[in-house]
Design a protein around this motif. Structure first.
Motif, mmCIF file in Angstrom:
data_model
loop_
_atom_site.group_PDB
_atom_site.id
_atom_site.type_symbol
_atom_site.label_atom_id
_atom_site.label_comp_id
_atom_site.label_asym_id
_atom_site.label_seq_id
_atom_site.Cartn_x
_atom_site.Cartn_y
_atom_site.Cartn_z
ATOM 1 N N THR A 15 -1.596 0.297 56.950
ATOM 2 C CA THR A 15 -1.946 0.959 55.698
ATOM 3 C C THR A 15 -3.022 2.000 55.962
ATOM 4 O O THR A 15 -3.954 1.758 56.730
ATOM 5 C CB THR A 15 -2.451 -0.075 54.678
ATOM 6 N N VAL A 54 -0.464 -9.028 48.282
ATOM 7 C CA VAL A 54 -1.412 -8.103 47.663
ATOM 8 C C VAL A 54 -1.584 -8.517 46.214
ATOM 9 O O VAL A 54 -0.820 -9.335 45.698
ATOM 10 C CB VAL A 54 -0.932 -6.630 47.765
ATOM 11 N N THR A 58 -0.786 -4.281 42.295
ATOM 12 C CA THR A 58 -0.863 -3.222 43.305
ATOM 13 C C THR A 58 0.435 -2.430 43.323
ATOM 14 O O THR A 58 1.521 -2.982 43.170
ATOM 15 C CB THR A 58 -1.129 -3.841 44.696
ATOM 16 N N TYR A 79 -1.232 2.445 49.466
ATOM 17 C CA TYR A 79 -1.230 1.618 48.264
ATOM 18 C C TYR A 79 -2.222 2.149 47.234
ATOM 19 O O TYR A 79 -3.204 2.807 47.584
ATOM 20 C CB TYR A 79 -1.647 0.175 48.594
ATOM 21 N N ARG A 80 -1.983 1.833 45.991
ATOM 22 C CA ARG A 80 -2.974 1.998 44.926
ATOM 23 C C ARG A 80 -3.271 0.596 44.430
ATOM 24 O O ARG A 80 -2.395 -0.084 43.891
ATOM 25 C CB ARG A 80 -2.438 2.886 43.796
ATOM 26 N N ALA A 81 -4.516 0.145 44.657
ATOM 27 C CA ALA A 81 -4.894 -1.221 44.319
ATOM 28 C C ALA A 81 -6.165 -1.202 43.480
ATOM 29 O O ALA A 81 -6.963 -0.263 43.552
ATOM 30 C CB ALA A 81 -5.114 -2.035 45.587
ATOM 31 N N PRO A 84 -9.436 -2.219 46.560
ATOM 32 C CA PRO A 84 -9.037 -2.362 47.966
ATOM 33 C C PRO A 84 -10.243 -2.527 48.883
ATOM 34 O O PRO A 84 -11.334 -2.042 48.595
ATOM 35 C CB PRO A 84 -8.321 -1.045 48.256
ATOM 36 N N ARG A 85 -10.031 -3.226 49.974
ATOM 37 C CA ARG A 85 -11.038 -3.292 51.039
ATOM 38 C C ARG A 85 -10.861 -2.028 51.869
ATOM 39 O O ARG A 85 -9.756 -1.706 52.283
ATOM 40 C CB ARG A 85 -10.828 -4.518 51.909
ATOM 41 N N THR A 86 -11.939 -1.324 52.095
ATOM 42 C CA THR A 86 -11.815 -0.053 52.804
ATOM 43 C C THR A 86 -12.414 -0.074 54.203
ATOM 44 O O THR A 86 -12.239 0.883 54.953
ATOM 45 C CB THR A 86 -12.471 1.081 51.991
#
Length: 170
Positions: A15, A54, A58, A79-81, A84-86
């Motif tokens: 991702t 997820v 999401t 993804y669009r969440a 999110p963890r970045t």
């Protein structure tokens, strides 16, 4: 016992925060061949959570497939969440990972990356033990993912004498 029917690795999925940026880098810097895109995908029920682990709301905005060299196929997601963890995991973190790409001439490949301002971590390292004959170096994608260049044109010590290195432990 082995996984029934296992033949080979099919693809590697990862991702990215910006699929267009990743596309440009994969195609223009690494030389991957763009194959095709799918998406967007989302669901109003728990399908995303059940099948992809997820958050249920999401949305997978798009995924693109790339061939890299003669074998590697990358399945690259955006993804669009909700939250999110970045942070990209380090290799020492649980879930840490890297993608290793075999090259014929490691020094030429490193020079190529450096000329394109790709962050190369240190310099090429010469392996010892079972991997003697191999040289490698890590580099980073624009989104911080670890990649590795590896080369062993004359094979590794393990290839010449596998029984010498196996021992009693896996």
């Amino acid at each position: 016992m082995a996984l029934p029917g296992l033949i080979r690795l099919d693809h590697i999925g990862f991702t990215v925060p910006d699929l267009d940026e990743a596309h440009t880098w994969l195609v223009d810097v690494l030389g991957c061949e763009y194959l095709y895109s799918l998406g967007p995908f989302g669901a109003t029920d728990d399908w995303m959570a059940e099948h992809l682990n997820v958050d249920a709301r999401t949305v997978m905005r798009q995924l693109r497939f790339y061939r890299c060299g003669t074998q590697a196929v990358f399945e690259v997601f955006e993804y669009r969440a909700e939250s999110p963890r970045t942070a990209v995991p380090r290799n020492s973190d649980v879930g840490g990972h890297h993608v290793a790409l075999y090259v014929e001439d490691l020094d030429e490949a490193v020079s190529y990356l450096r000329a394109r301002n790709v962050p190369v971590l240190g310099g090429p390292t010469t392996s010892t033990g079972p991997s003697k004959g191999q040289r490698w170096v890590y580099f980073l994608s624009p989104w911080g993912m670890h990649f590795e260049l590896v080369s062993y044109p004359d094979g590794k010590a393990f290839d010449r004498a596998p029984s010498q290195f196996r021992g009693d432990r896996p």
